[in-house]
Design a protein around this motif. Structure first.
Motif, PDB file in Angstrom:
ATOM      1  N   PHE A   6     -17.951  22.920   8.222  1.00 26.46           N
ATOM      2  CA  PHE A   6     -17.615  21.869   7.256  1.00 26.46           C
ATOM      3  C   PHE A   6     -16.213  21.324   7.509  1.00 26.46           C
ATOM      4  O   PHE A   6     -16.002  20.112   7.564  1.00 26.46           O
ATOM      5  CB  PHE A   6     -17.722  22.398   5.830  1.00 26.46           C
ATOM      6  N   LYS A  60     -16.118  19.827  11.530  1.00 28.39           N
ATOM      7  CA  LYS A  60     -16.972  18.737  11.999  1.00 28.39           C
ATOM      8  C   LYS A  60     -17.355  17.739  10.921  1.00 28.39           C
ATOM      9  O   LYS A  60     -17.498  16.551  11.210  1.00 28.39           O
ATOM     10  CB  LYS A  60     -18.252  19.317  12.625  1.00 28.39           C
ATOM     11  N   PHE A  61     -17.519  18.189   9.700  1.00 29.01           N
ATOM     12  CA  PHE A  61     -18.053  17.323   8.661  1.00 29.01           C
ATOM     13  C   PHE A  61     -16.946  16.796   7.746  1.00 29.01           C
ATOM     14  O   PHE A  61     -15.845  16.539   8.201  1.00 29.01           O
ATOM     15  CB  PHE A  61     -19.168  18.049   7.902  1.00 29.01           C
ATOM     16  N   ALA A  62     -17.217  16.607   6.481  1.00 27.46           N
ATOM     17  CA  ALA A  62     -16.289  15.908   5.592  1.00 27.46           C
ATOM     18  C   ALA A  62     -14.904  16.548   5.566  1.00 27.46           C
ATOM     19  O   ALA A  62     -13.897  15.849   5.448  1.00 27.46           O
ATOM     20  CB  ALA A  62     -16.870  15.847   4.184  1.00 27.46           C
ATOM     21  N   TYR A  94     -21.641  22.896  15.782  1.00 29.43           N
ATOM     22  CA  TYR A  94     -20.357  22.745  15.110  1.00 29.43           C
ATOM     23  C   TYR A  94     -19.226  22.372  16.067  1.00 29.43           C
ATOM     24  O   TYR A  94     -18.135  22.030  15.613  1.00 29.43           O
ATOM     25  CB  TYR A  94     -19.983  24.035  14.374  1.00 29.43           C
TER      26      TYR A  94
END
Length: 237
Positions: free
Chosen positions: A135, A138-140, A197
């Motif tokens: 998270f 790589k993500f928000a 990831y």
């Protein structure tokens, strides 16, 4: 013929083969634990794709099987005493299927608990920590200017990798010299950390050569190759 009509989930995902174990899942690290074990054991099963893009996991049909709205979940028409069994939580499903088939979980009590401790290590440590790192990397979370949350999970993930590497320096597989559900639980997450990831360099995966050796052996297994792609997304209409 087995009748699964009393289970609401079969209204949304009808069983073409109701005599087979029904799998409701996605090819994520938690999801493929079960598809890999099913492929390894040769149990007949029917996979169903739970589309998170369509919010399937929050549908009343899915929640009737797993109120925690997570994949994977199963419905076994041939459960204990010949009665259907609905089950969620990937770790519980692995233990159930290993017990059902008598494979990948030692029959002796000490060996069984030795494997289960490593399964719990994945459920309580590897999965949550690697997931949080994904998270924040790589993500928000990658947009956060403060990198302390990410770095916390980098450090903890690297520590966990070191624990695994140390174990694999002494043994062929996680729980010893036999391949077990501990390996089936852990290695999809290790693969995901460096792959999906994209955090291999961040955690220094190259430093864990024993872990890499075992990961290579894991992904080379034919059942693993098949299980990593199950369930496939439905073809676009």
């Amino acid at each position: 013929m087995t009748d699964l009509a009393s289970f609401p989930i079969t209204k949304k995902w009808p069983a073409k083969h109701p005599e087979r174990l029904q799998l409701y899942s996605l090819p994520t690290p938690n999801g493929v634990k079960v598809s890999i074990l099913l492929e390894e054991t040769g149990l007949l099963y029917e996979p169903h794709y739970v589309d998170f893009g369509n919010n399937d996991q929050n549908s009343p049909a899915f929640l009737s099987l797993n109120p925690n709205n997570k994949i994977p979940a199963i419905l076994d028409p041939d459960g204990p005493d010949g009665q259907p069994l609905a089950l969620f939580e990937s770790g519980a499903i692995l233990v159930y299927l290993a017990g059902k088939t008598g494979r990948f979980l030692p029959q002796d009590t000490a060996g069984r608990y030795h494997v289960l401790q490593w399964l719990m290590f994945q459920m309580g440590g590897v999965g949550p920590m690697f997931g949080q790192l994904g998270f924040f990397h790589k993500f928000a979370g990658k947009e956060y200017e403060d990198k302390r949350p990410r770095d916390r999970y980098v450090a903890e993930s690297r520590r966990l990798l070191g624990v695994l590497d140390g174990q694999l320096a002494r043994h062929a597989w996680i729980a010893g010299d036999e391949y077990t559900i501990a390996d089936i639980a852990i290695f999809p997450w290790v693969r995901n950390l460096a792959g999906f990831y994209e955090a291999g360099d961040l955690v220094g995966m190259q430093d864990f050569r024993h872990l890499q050796r075992a990961l290579d052996a894991f992904v080379a297994r034919p059942a693993v190759v098949r299980g990593l792609a199950i369930p496939a997304a439905p073809a676009a209409a």
